[in-house]
Enzyme design. Structure first.
Site, mmCIF file in Angstrom:
data_model
loop_
_atom_site.group_PDB
_atom_site.id
_atom_site.type_symbol
_atom_site.label_atom_id
_atom_site.label_comp_id
_atom_site.label_asym_id
_atom_site.label_seq_id
_atom_site.Cartn_x
_atom_site.Cartn_y
_atom_site.Cartn_z
ATOM 1 N N GLU A 232 -6.329 3.111 3.338
ATOM 2 C CA GLU A 232 -5.926 3.700 4.461
ATOM 3 C C GLU A 232 -8.004 4.353 4.520
ATOM 4 O OE1 GLU A 232 -5.520 3.222 7.601
ATOM 5 O OE2 GLU A 232 -3.199 3.171 7.052
ATOM 6 N N ASP B 150 0.668 -0.799 -0.220
ATOM 7 C CA ASP B 150 0.189 0.073 -0.125
ATOM 8 C C ASP B 150 0.632 1.599 -0.045
ATOM 9 O OD1 ASP B 150 0.989 -0.572 2.458
ATOM 10 O OD2 ASP B 150 -1.231 -0.694 3.318
HETATM 11 C C1 LIG Z 1 -4.688 -1.542 8.922
HETATM 12 C C2 LIG Z 1 -4.437 -1.087 9.598
HETATM 13 O O1 LIG Z 1 -4.955 -0.282 9.807
HETATM 14 N N1 LIG Z 1 -5.759 -0.464 8.424
HETATM 15 C C3 LIG Z 1 -7.153 -0.133 8.873
HETATM 16 C C4 LIG Z 1 -8.418 0.242 7.080
HETATM 17 C C5 LIG Z 1 -9.128 1.354 7.283
HETATM 18 C C6 LIG Z 1 -10.661 0.916 6.623
HETATM 19 C C7 LIG Z 1 -11.371 2.647 6.929
HETATM 20 N N2 LIG Z 1 -11.221 3.128 6.558
HETATM 21 C C8 LIG Z 1 -12.072 2.023 7.931
HETATM 22 O O2 LIG Z 1 -12.057 2.479 8.371
HETATM 23 O O3 LIG Z 1 -12.733 0.942 8.582
HETATM 24 C C9 LIG Z 1 -7.524 0.474 9.821
HETATM 25 O O4 LIG Z 1 -8.397 0.906 10.724
HETATM 26 O O5 LIG Z 1 -7.723 -0.761 10.408
#
Ligand SMILES: CC(=O)N[C@@H](CCC[C@H](N)C(=O)O)C(=O)O
Length: 378
Positions: free
Chosen positions: A131, A72
């Site tokens: 993100e 990413d």
């Molecule tokens: C690995 C990580 O921290 N990923 C994020 C993905 C966010 C997805 C989306 N923006 C949401 O907030 O639902 C995480 O917060 O887990």
């Protein structure tokens, strides 16, 4: 990998660390990556861009399949508080989820395979907007990915809680289903001293936040897992004006689509209840949804066994996490897996002080260059 090679990747990581950008705005990051890729033996690389992302194909010597590795690229809206001399130059943005390390690792792998050809085709995917709002799904629908669609796919994520030299993963579900959640409440603002003539959304929003937590404690099977986090509330305009509007911003995490559906239905019912109870208007926008990271059983098991028997690193079979990752979309269509890479820092992902140990870059490139070589030459 030699010390000078690791130093080069650490330098690349530090440069990337200084230019974090929001999802789908990673233009400087893309330029930086393309410039570095341009220094490699370009006759071996096929490069395509898609939005702010990049796909790099390294044709195999006698290809039978295509094996992909994905990183990413985006940063987060966080004010950095590390002790680094190479802190973010983009005010209010930070690589606080390790995507700078992820990209340096991918560059290390491209560089390795540009100099050491293997039998099968390799595809390296630099994916924007992990993100949010999610780059994986639209990127998969784009022409470059469709043309180079791989047969297997792998990725990693840094893990603050494990020492450097640790690989942690599991077959099956590794990361949760996610859905963003934006709730707007519209009432009537008014003078702080005349509450009977207004319709206060500060009270409505406060009640809703408390009610939302009862969905987890009273509507989800306690043996199952789910989370509702409201990370941001925006209510009213001034201390002596009754708030006529409120916005709650959050995220939902579940370990199955059924539970996600149940949680969303209950949230809708609670918002309808707030509308009736407070004579206001409510609306919900579910934002970006990511499907679970579901590691392929057989591939993951054989990788775990391979790490134990063919590398000096520590392999941990971990539990699933409620983190989300749009890498789940790749795994929904293509067999593969994701794993955690230990980077040993007391601060968690998304923390303004997180300082991952950079030696982990060498571990990842070592593991994945050897593993991909074995798969691609098998
Ligand atoms: C690995 C990580 O921290 N990923 C994020 C993905 C966010 C997805 C989306 N923006 C949401 O907030 O639902 C995480 O917060 O887990």
């Amino acid at each position: 990998m030699s010390r000078p090679q690791l130093e080069t990747l650490i330098h690349l990581r530090r440069e990337l660390h200084q230019i974090p950008e929001p999802g789908f705005q990673e233009w400087k990051t893309q330029r930086f990556l393309l410039d570095y890729l341009g220094t490699l033996p370009t006759d071996r690389l096929r490069i395509k861009t898609w939005e702010t992302g990049i796909l790099v194909k390294i044709p195999g010597t006698q290809p039978r399949k295509c094996i992909a590795y994905r990183t990413d690229m985006d940063g987060l809206p966080i004010n950095e508080q590390t002790t680094y001399p190479f802190r973010s130059r983009h005010e209010g943005y930070m690589h606080a989820c390790g995507h700078d390390l992820h990209m340096a690792i991918a560059l290390g792998l491209v560089s390795h395979f540009a100099h050491h050809p293997v039998r099968d085709d390799l595809l390296f995917i630099f994916q924007p907007a992990e993100e949010g709002p999610g780059g994986a799904h639209p990127m998969m629908n784009g022409a470059p990915f469709q043309e180079w669609k791989p047969d297997m796919i792998f990725a990693l994520h840094i893990a603050p809680e494990y020492p450097v030299g640790t690989i942690a993963t599991k077959p099956g579900i590794l990361f949760a289903n996610t859905s963003e959640c934006f709730i707007d409440l519209i009432g009537t603002s008014g003078h702080a001293a005349r509450p009977h003539l207004a319709n206060d959304m500060a009270i409505a929003a406060s009640q809703l936040v408390m009610q939302l937590q009862t969905v987890i404690s009273r509507n989800v099977d306690p043996i199952d897992s789910a989370i509702i986090t409201i990370g941001k509330m925006d209510v009213g305009t001034k201390q002596n004006i009754i708030a006529g509007q409120a916005r709650l911003e959050g995220t939902i995490r579940t370990l199955s689509m059924e539970t996600m559906h149940r949680v969303k239905t209950r949230i809708e019912q609670l918002v309808q209840g707030i509308e009736k109870g407070f004579a206001c208007e409510g609306s919900i926008d579910w934002g970006a949804n990511y499907c679970q990271v579901d590691n392929d059983e057989a591939l993951t098991r054989s990788f775990m066994e391979w790490v134990k028997t063919h590398t000096p690193y520590t392999l941990i079979e971990c539990r699933e996490a409620m983190t989300g990752e749009d890498f789940g979309y790749f795994l929904r269509d293509i067999p593969g897996f994701m794993f955690w890479l230990g980077v040993d820092t007391p601060y968690g992902l998304h923390h303004p002080q997180i300082e991952p140990q950079e030696e982990a870059i060498g571990v990842a490139v070592d593991v994945m260059s050897r593993y991909l070589t074995e798969l691609a030459n098998a």
